[in-house]
Each structure stands twice: as structure tokens, then as C-alpha cells.
Motif scaffolding. Structure first.
Motif, PDB file in Angstrom:
ATOM      1  N   SER A   1       0.660  -0.795   0.089  1.00 53.95           N
ATOM      2  CA  SER A   1       0.245  -0.484   0.017  1.00 53.95           C
ATOM      3  C   SER A   1       1.004   1.467  -0.123  1.00 53.95           C
ATOM      4  O   SER A   1       0.353   2.316  -0.233  1.00 53.95           O
ATOM      5  CB  SER A   1      -1.257  -0.265   0.937  1.00 53.95           C
TER       6      SER A   1
ATOM      7  N   ARG B   1       1.643   1.839  -3.601  1.00 57.95           N
ATOM      8  CA  ARG B   1       0.680   1.198  -4.382  1.00 57.95           C
ATOM      9  C   ARG B   1       0.866   0.115  -5.320  1.00 57.95           C
ATOM     10  O   ARG B   1       0.418   0.590  -6.777  1.00 57.95           O
ATOM     11  CB  ARG B   1      -0.327   2.382  -5.088  1.00 57.95           C
TER      12      ARG B   1
ATOM     13  N   ARG C   1      -6.208  -2.694  -2.779  1.00 54.35           N
ATOM     14  CA  ARG C   1      -6.123  -1.645  -2.527  1.00 54.35           C
ATOM     15  C   ARG C   1      -6.394  -1.076  -0.654  1.00 54.35           C
ATOM     16  O   ARG C   1      -6.236  -2.208   0.011  1.00 54.35           O
ATOM     17  CB  ARG C   1      -7.722  -1.662  -2.889  1.00 54.35           C
TER      18      ARG C   1
END
Length: 260
Positions: free
Chosen positions: A231, A234, A259
Motif C-alpha cells: 500500500s 501502491r 486496495r
């Protein structure tokens, strides 16, 4: 046999001997290179008088290199996959950037600079064995250059040769940018491609240490896929594991489970 006839016979034989060119070492005489590691094949080709001209990759992992023997005026194409020579085949002089002889002059007279430029731009392996005439070659080259440089698709002649060229150019562009993480500027990213070839558990441990978390997995007993998400940067990475080892690893950009 008279002395005059002997002299005539010797003269004809000598003339035939002088006129006979030295035969170039063709691909069929280089088959012993098949199966060699790429570095060993390079040394072997150089020892036989060949010089490297260019190398082109595609997104399927194949690399095509072209080699020129100046003494023999001979061009060969070497196909490498997974670090080893798969095939070696004859290529045209144009593939090695040469346009010698009457054929080249005739082509220049008929086709002009645009076609000669086209022959310089793409190589035999790009055409995948398709035999294009001068007009089709020009359309293929226009499509190839558009695809290679990420230009908009512009097939105003609605020509299949342009479409084929665009596909091949885009494929090579993708292969040439395989090292890129598709991010610009100063974005911090984590390395992941170095785990290719490792045992699956070891690769996952290393990626976990770098901040990746497994968010999905699927497949069967033969081939398994893992989706990993980082994350912070990303990054959404897919591991393909076959026979217990990482067969392929790539940033897939996005996935329903990547996500957060």
C-alpha cells in the motif's frame, strides 16, 4: 593432348577457380550453437568472424540478435529464450543494416528511401514470416514505428500490414520497458523482480520483508498465482509459481484485492 589444348584447359580451370566465391558460413553450419548459454554463443560467433549488430526483445521473453560476418557478407539471426539459444537462422543483409549488391540497388531504384528506411527499422522476426511487397512493407514500418514510440493508432489506409506492424512495435516497446515500474518522479518503490527463479516460500518471505502482503491466491497443483499488495507504494504484484519456483513476477498495476 596437344600443348595448346593443355594450356587452354588449365586456363579454363584456373579461371573457374578464381571466379568461384568463398561460401559464407550459413546458419545450417552453426547448429552446434543451439542450446548454448547466450554468453557462450556470443564468444563462439565472435571466434567465427561474426560481429554483433543489434538485439531486440519481445514481451514473451524471447530475444533476437543479429550478427554480421563482414568477410562472408553473411547475416544470421539468433533466437534466445531463458538464457539459451533456441534457434539460429539465416537473415537478410538488410537485417544487419547492409544493402550491398544489385538487389539492393534495384530495390533502392524502385522503392526509394522510404522502403530502405523501413527495412532498416524492423527486422525479419518482427514480420513473423509474412512476405510483404514494397507497399505493404512501408505500411508495416509505419505501424511498427507508431507502436514502438507509443503514438496513436492511425491506420488511415485500413491496411492489415499497418495493424501487424503496430502490434509488433508495441510488443517490443513493452519488452524494452520491462525494467520500468510505470511510475515517474521521486516515488519510492520496492524491488521485486530479483525473486524470479527462487523457491516460492523464499520469494514470499523476501517480499513480505519489503512490505508486500498477499491479498489473493489461486491456481491448481501445477501452477499457482499469488497477488501481493504494497500500500505504501501502491504496487500490485503477481507471482506465478510452477514446479515450486517463481516462474514469472510482474507489476500488474491493479487488482480487485489491491486496495487500501
Amino acid at each position: 593432348m596437344t600443348r595448346k589444348f593443355k594450356k587452354l584447359t588449365m586456363g579454363v580451370a584456373l579461371g573457374a577457380l578464381v571466379a568461384t566465391p568463398v561460401m559464407a558460413e550459413k546458419a545450417r553450419q552453426l547448429v552446434d550453437i543451439n542450446g548454448m548459454r547466450g554468453s557462450s554463443a556470443e564468444r563462439e560467433l565472435q571466434s567465427r568472424g561474426f560481429a554483433h549488430v543489434s538485439t531486440h526483445k519481445n514481451s514473451r521473453g524471447y530475444a533476437y540478435s543479429y550478427w554480421w560476418n563482414r568477410d562472408d557478407d553473411d547475416c544470421v539471426q539468433v533466437e534466445v529464450y531463458d538464457g539459451r539459444v533456441e534457434t539460429i537462422s539465416d537473415a537478410t543483409d538488410q537485417d544487419c543494416g547492409h544493402h550491398k549488391g544489385a538487389a539492393g540497388a534495384a530495390l533502392g531504384a524502385v522503392a526509394g528511401a522510404a522502403i530502405l528506411g523501413a527495412l532498416i527499422g524492423h527486422k525479419s522476426h518482427h514480420r513473423e514470416g509474412r512476405d510483404y511487397d514494397e507497399t505493404k512493407t512501408a505500411e508495416f514500418e509505419r505501424g511498427y514505428q507508431d507502436g514502438l514510440h507509443h503514438a496513436q493508432y492511425h491506420n488511415y489506409n485500413r491496411d492489415d500490414a499497418y495493424a501487424h506492424g503496430y502490434e509488433r512495435g508495441a510488443d517490443e516497446r513493452q519488452a524494452n520497458l520491462n525494467h520500468h515500474h510505470r511510475r515517474g518522479g521521486y516515488s519510492r518503490i520496492a524491488q521485486f523482480r530479483d525473486v524470479e527463479g527462487m523457491r516460492g516460500p523464499r520469494a514470499r518471505d523476501i517480499l513480505r520483508e519489503r512490505g508486500f502482503a498477499r491479498v489473493s491466491r489461486f491456481g491448481d497443483d501445477n501452477t499457482r498465482y499469488s497477488i501481493l499488495w504494497r500500500s505504501e507504494s501502491r504496487q500490485c504484484v503477481q507471482l506465478t509459481i510452477a514446479d515450486g519456483r517463481v516462474y514469472d513476477v510482474r507489476d500488474i498495476g491493479n487488482h480487485p484485492d489491491c486496495r487500501g
